[in-house]
Design an enzyme around this catalytic site. Structure first.
Site, PDB file in Angstrom:
ATOM      1  NE  ARG A 199      -2.569  -2.472   3.193  1.00  0.00           N
ATOM      2  CZ  ARG A 199      -2.675  -2.221   4.259  1.00  0.00           C
ATOM      3  NH1 ARG A 199      -3.873  -1.676   4.813  1.00  0.00           N
ATOM      4  NH2 ARG A 199      -2.106  -2.695   5.002  1.00  0.00           N
TER       5      ARG A 199
ATOM      6  CE1 TYR B 167      36.856  22.618 -12.995  1.00  0.00           C
ATOM      7  CE2 TYR B 167      34.672  23.907 -14.041  1.00  0.00           C
ATOM      8  CZ  TYR B 167      35.313  22.944 -13.728  1.00  0.00           C
ATOM      9  OH  TYR B 167      35.550  21.475 -14.966  1.00  0.00           O
TER      10      TYR B 167
ATOM     11  CB  ALA C 130      35.765  49.496  -7.145  1.00  0.00           C
TER      12      ALA C 130
ATOM     13  NE  ARG D  26      28.302  24.453  -2.963  1.00  0.00           N
ATOM     14  CZ  ARG D  26      29.347  24.451  -4.198  1.00  0.00           C
ATOM     15  NH1 ARG D  26      29.568  26.031  -4.773  1.00  0.00           N
ATOM     16  NH2 ARG D  26      29.841  23.287  -5.238  1.00  0.00           N
TER      17      ARG D  26
END
Ligand code: UD1
Ligand code: CA
Length: 452
Positions: A15, A388, A424, A334
């Site tokens: 079920r 990366y 900046a 993370r």
């Protein structure tokens, strides 16, 4: 007296309409069968024996991964609960005096209840002590038939019950303590039912017919008898378990502003006077210190948090956060994110595999990956570690007291010294020495640095 325990978990669980075996469906993040194992272990003297059949390999693998101490018995064909107990007989130690039998799909049955069941059995000297529940428990439970003297005469399965018997309001929970010798001798005598199953419940009628005493333990908390047959039951059990765990934390000194929307998994730890705001999930082995403010809308998985830290509207996985830190709204920590004490992480920040030293300020829209950042560094709005290069993940290092200007791209591998500055919008492609200002695209040094 030596008590062994058997947990029945070979049934198909049709079920649930699931590819996952029923007993592996999680309650508060862990397979439901682990609750039954834990309770049985606490009430017995030898490792619990789990009877597996449907999905045996998957059940076994999942249980072994979480609990190296359980034993398994295979019931190849599911011929009923009596047959399931018989399948486990060979795994029960010869010298066991008592056998506790429970089901793998009843995660709310408490260890203390099973302990009480065993001690009641020991006091009674009978051959069976069973658990019952009185009240509204509609879902297919066996009915308890008592004689005029109040003693238990039999368990009548719903399918076999007369209308009068169906009206009885005491039900069989399916948690029993048996005298081992009597159990083994009588299991073989169970007759096949109309449903072509060997019912364990028939033993109760046999004992009564022999003039043996059948004792019962009536559950105080009816929720303990909640068995899971459908996903509706699963949600009910999750809610009940959530409430149970949450009440434990509230009584231990943690404020839950809205317990109904707060999920705290069983292995979580929380310090005194921490406040959890609505819609928050604390999962896995998350540990939170004292006086923190967590939530709303926050999920922490396997994350450590110090004391007096604030985290709102954020997600953290496998991260570690110090004390007096403020995070959020809308941050993502993370795996491997480590934030030292007093770090401030404002809105829309992401940190992965990085260490942020004490007092680092990262107020707005930044990504920091594979980096080590010294104390007191200011990370301007929109700063990105370009970690990366399409092939490798490269590291970034920033020395203490440096100032990273807004919208700086830090092209890794890269090392920025102490007390350095970036203008900046600069794109920093080469290492920056201590006490140096770089600016532009690609960033160049400004020789005479004017003021810090
Ligand atoms: C059983 C009881 C019923 C009780 C109810 C409580 C019997 C005959 N009936 O009914 O009196 O009120 O539990 O929930 O025992 N299992 C096996 N092998 C089998 C059959 C079942 O391991 O061959 C396991 C199932 O996986 C489950 C447990 O035994 O964990 C109970 O079986 P289930 O078919 O759910 O019995 P119920 O009809 O609920
Ligand atoms: Ca059942």
């Amino acid at each position: 007296m030596k008590t062994a325990s058997i947990i029945l978990a070979a049934g198909q669980g049709t079920r649930m309409r699931s590819r996952l075996p029923k007993v592996l469906h999680p309650i508060l993040g862990r397979p439901m069968v682990l609750y039954a194992l834990e309770a049985a272990r606490a009430a017995s003297d030898c490792p619990p024996i789990l009877v597996v059949g449907h999905g045996a390999e998957a059940v076994r693998a999942a249980v072994e991964a979480a609990d190296g101490n359980a034993l398994f018995a295979l019931q190849e064909q599911q011929l009923g609960t009596g047959h399931a107990v018989m399948s486990a007989r060979a795994a029960v130690p010869e010298d066991a005096d008592l056998v506790l039998v429970t089901c793998g799909d009843m995660p709310l049955l408490r260890a203390e209840t099973l302990q009480r069941l065993v001690s009641r059995h020991q006091e009674s000297g009978g051959v069976i002590t069973m658990t019952t529940v009185v009240g509204d428990v509609p879902r297919g439970f066996g009915r308890i038939l008592r004689g005029s003297d109040g003693s238990v005469r039999a368990i009548i399965e719903e399918a076999d019950a007369t209308p009068e018997q169906l009206a009885l309001r005491e039900y069989n929970v399916s948690a029993y303590c048996f005298q081992a010798g009597w159990l083994w001798e009588h299991l073989e005598k169970i007759q096949l039912s109309a449903k072509k199953e060997y019912y364990l419940t028939d033993l109760v009628g046999m004992a009564a017919a022999e003039g043996r005493r059948v004792q019962s333990l009536v559950l105080q908390d009816r929720l303990e008898a909640l068995g899971i047959n459908t996903r509706v039951d699963l949600a009910d059990a999750e809610a009940a378990m959530r409430r149970r765990v949450n009440e434990g934390w509230m009584l231990a000194g943690v404020t839950l502003v809205d317990p109904a929307t707060t999920t705290i998994e069983p292995d979580v730890q929380i310090g005194q006077d921490t406040v959890i705001l609505p819609n928050t999930a604390l999962r896995g082995k998350t540990v939170i210190g004292e006086d923190c403010l967590i939530g709303p809308n926050t999920t922490l998985l396997h994350t450590r948090v110090g004391s007096q830290t604030t985290i709102c509207d954020s997600v953290a996985e496998y991260a570690s956060v110090g004390s007096q830190v403020s995070i959020g709204p809308f941050c993502h920590l993370r795996k491997g994110a480590v934030l030292a004490d007093r770090v401030h992480m404002g809105n829309f920040g992401e940190v992965k595999s990085s260490y942020l030293g004490e007092n680092v300020k990262m107020g707005h829209f930044s990504y920091i990956g594979d980096a080590v950042i010294g104390a007191n560094v200011n990370i301007g709005a929109g700063t990105i570690t370009c970690n990366y290069d399409g092939v490798n993940k490269n590291a970034t290092e920033i020395g203490e007291n440096s100032f990273i200007g807004s919208d700086t791209m830090l092209v890794a591998p890269l090392k920025i010294g102490k007390n350095a500055k970036t203008g900046a919008g600069s794109v920093v492609t080469r290492d920056v020495p201590d006490n140096t200002l770089v600016y532009g695209v690609p960033a160049r040094e400004r020789k005479e640095q004017s003021g810090q």
